[in-house]
Design an enzyme around this catalytic site. Structure first.
Site, PDB file in Angstrom:
ATOM      1  N   ASP A  82      11.616  66.269  -3.610  1.00  0.00           N
ATOM      2  CA  ASP A  82      12.097  65.960  -4.959  1.00  0.00           C
ATOM      3  C   ASP A  82      13.595  66.198  -5.084  1.00  0.00           C
ATOM      4  O   ASP A  82      14.252  65.606  -5.934  1.00  0.00           O
ATOM      5  CB  ASP A  82      11.343  66.826  -5.980  1.00  0.00           C
ATOM      6  CG  ASP A  82       9.913  66.329  -6.163  1.00  0.00           C
ATOM      7  OD1 ASP A  82       9.736  65.115  -6.320  1.00  0.00           O
ATOM      8  OD2 ASP A  82       8.972  67.151  -6.102  1.00  0.00           O
ATOM      9  N   ALA A 121       3.567  59.286   1.106  1.00  0.00           N
ATOM     10  CA  ALA A 121       4.581  60.199   1.654  1.00  0.00           C
ATOM     11  C   ALA A 121       4.772  61.393   0.736  1.00  0.00           C
ATOM     12  O   ALA A 121       4.651  61.288  -0.483  1.00  0.00           O
ATOM     13  CB  ALA A 121       5.905  59.461   1.823  1.00  0.00           C
ATOM     14  N   LYS A 158       0.436  62.122 -14.210  1.00  0.00           N
ATOM     15  CA  LYS A 158       1.393  61.569 -13.226  1.00  0.00           C
ATOM     16  C   LYS A 158       1.267  60.050 -13.140  1.00  0.00           C
ATOM     17  O   LYS A 158       2.253  59.335 -13.011  1.00  0.00           O
ATOM     18  CB  LYS A 158       1.118  62.215 -11.860  1.00  0.00           C
ATOM     19  CG  LYS A 158       2.316  62.265 -10.947  1.00  0.00           C
ATOM     20  CD  LYS A 158       2.073  63.171  -9.740  1.00  0.00           C
ATOM     21  CE  LYS A 158       2.704  64.532  -9.901  1.00  0.00           C
ATOM     22  NZ  LYS A 158       2.574  65.376  -8.716  1.00  0.00           N
ATOM     23  N   ASN A 215       8.752  69.500   4.374  1.00  0.00           N
ATOM     24  CA  ASN A 215       7.469  69.982   3.844  1.00  0.00           C
ATOM     25  C   ASN A 215       6.396  69.822   4.924  1.00  0.00           C
ATOM     26  O   ASN A 215       6.681  69.376   6.034  1.00  0.00           O
ATOM     27  CB  ASN A 215       7.095  69.259   2.545  1.00  0.00           C
ATOM     28  CG  ASN A 215       6.939  67.779   2.766  1.00  0.00           C
ATOM     29  OD1 ASN A 215       6.059  67.341   3.480  1.00  0.00           O
ATOM     30  ND2 ASN A 215       7.827  66.990   2.159  1.00  0.00           N
ATOM     31  N   PRO A 222      15.913  60.209  -5.786  1.00  0.00           N
ATOM     32  CA  PRO A 222      15.254  59.132  -6.544  1.00  0.00           C
ATOM     33  C   PRO A 222      13.745  59.254  -6.381  1.00  0.00           C
ATOM     34  O   PRO A 222      13.271  59.697  -5.339  1.00  0.00           O
ATOM     35  CB  PRO A 222      15.758  57.849  -5.866  1.00  0.00           C
ATOM     36  CG  PRO A 222      16.226  58.275  -4.513  1.00  0.00           C
ATOM     37  CD  PRO A 222      16.671  59.701  -4.646  1.00  0.00           C
TER      38      PRO A 222
END
Ligand code: PMT
Length: 398
Positions: A276, A272, A337, A208, A304
């Site tokens: 996913d 970080a 979240k 990413n 994880p």
């Protein structure tokens, strides 16, 4: 800001020497005295006359000049200040310090001094990255030498990267922190940063756009406040400052293992951008392109969740701060979240098109805590880091 102190400024031979003239001016504005020392190489970049004029006192240049030695001997010179600042500190000066060489006035003063020393490195990016220089920096860090910078950016030589001397104002702030230490954070902080890479085959990977800048600034801000910082980073170009322990990983699973290894810690910051998903069965050999074949499938499995896992551990850090990168409904998604991942705080930033959050030097964030949502104005990532550390200090004090 510090006032009425005595600062010995050593100017080494680098293009950044011109910035040291401004540094001297800023130091004197605080009512402090500057004792200037100019190396022979430094004289190629700034003249003794300029340094003398700005310092308001005669510059010291020569170890063997009887007149200089009679005026103030080099041992007295090394003991006369509250702080020694080396700006710019060249690779050569750093090597001399690390190896205890004393073959000119500057290196002799540095060998003989018993006051704290602040080093502002400045050099070409390849020199900065050279293993010999990095070894020398580690030696100096072990000796208790303090560092400010270097910064990453365009360099006078036309290259880009770490190696640019910190700006005079930044050096002033570092001087202030040393002379007015205030409260030091006696705690261990784990910071995750950068992207993770998840292999598809030995050649390709899923990644990413995270540059690691925001995470590196947070690590810096904690370290400057005296915390023991462990910086766990995926593959990113950002170099954290000297004195921060760096653990390099590639995948999400490696990052989780590295974080667990570093517990217990008082604070965990999870900046970080973790992938996913990873490829279920990464190929051990390069997947061949077959002409005419369309629809090559990759099967993904979930990685994880490092933040959620750590927040749920018995030995979790006292304060767990996650980040949220969202392209829409920032506040709503970040608030959800925080609860879903079980962390204490979330720093939420928009990462959609045009935001320049990934890789940029500025960020606009919301801080979501159990008490509500605080919107911060757009500011440099360094300022986001400083403010976050200040908020955390306030919280821990309570
Ligand atoms: O690196 P820069 O270029 O400076 O950019 C900074 C940044 C945008 C990367 C940073 O500010 C940021 O937002 N980092 C978090 C990015 C992210 O992964 O957000 P998320 O909303 O997908 O994840 C939420 C949180 O869960 C994050 O704390 C993340 O570290 C964590 N996570 C996510 C997935 C996973 N498998 N494990 C995790 O721990």
């Amino acid at each position: 800001m510090f006032q009425n102190r005595k600062i010995l400024v050593v100017i080494g031979g680098g293009i950044a020497a011109y910035k040291s003239l401004e540094l001297i001016r800023l130091i004197r504005q605080t009512g402090s005295e500057v004792i200037p020392v100019l190396t022979e190489a430094g004289e190629r970049f700034v003249t003794p006359l300029s340094v003398t004029a700005l310092a308001g006192t005669e510059v010291n240049t020569d170890l063997f000049d009887p007149a200089e030695e009679a005026r103030i001997g080099h041992i007295a010179l090394s003991r006369s200040a509250d702080l020694v600042v080396i700006a710019p500190a060249t690779a050569d000066l750093i090597a001399k310090m690390a190896h205890g060489l004393a073959d000119d006035l500057a290196s002799t003063v540095l060998m003989a001094t018993d006051t704290p020393v602040l080093v502002a490195p400045a050099m070409n990016v390849r020199m900065w990255q050279h293993s010999a220089l990095q070894r020398n920096l580690a030696t100096l860090a072990d000796d208790g030498i303090e560092f400010v910078g270097p910064e990453t950016g365009d360099m006078a030589c036309g290259e880009f990267g770490p190696g640019r001397m910190a700006e005079p104002q930044t050096i002033m702030e570092a001087i202030d922190r040393i002379l007015n230490p205030g409260e030091r954070l006696a705690m261990k902080v784990v910071v995750t940063s950068g992207p993770t890479w998840e292999a598809i085959d030995p050649v390709r990977f899923i990644a990413n756009r995270s540059s690691g800048k925001q995470g590196a600034e947070i690590a810096r801000a904690f370290a400057e406040n005296g915390a023991e910082v462990v910086f766990i980073t995926g593959p990113a170009a950002e170099e954290p400052r000297v004195g921060i322990r760096v653990v390099r990983v590639e995948t999400a699973r490696e990052m989780l293992d590295a974080v667990k290894q570093e517990l217990p810690a008082e604070v965990g910051i999870f900046a970080a951008a973790v992938a996913d998903w990873r490829v279920a069965n990464a190929s051990p050999s390069k997947i061949k392109k077959k002409s005419g074949r369309t629809g090559q499938q990759l099967t993904l499995v979930e990685n994880p969740d490092i933040l959620a896992t750590v927040a749920g551990l018995e030995n979790r850090p006292g304060l767990v701060v996650g980040f949220a990168a969202e392209t829409e409904n920032l506040e709503e998604n970040a608030t959800a979240k925080r609860v879903r991942k079980g962390c204490d705080w979330i720093v939420a930033n928009e990462v959609g098109e045009g935001t320049d959050t990934f890789g940029g030097d500025e960020n606009t964030v919301l801080l979501v805590t159990g008490d509500g949502v605080d919107r911060w104005p757009r500011m440099p990532k360094s300022a986001v880091a400083d403010r976050l550390v200040a908020e955390i200090c306030d919280k821990l004090r309570q």
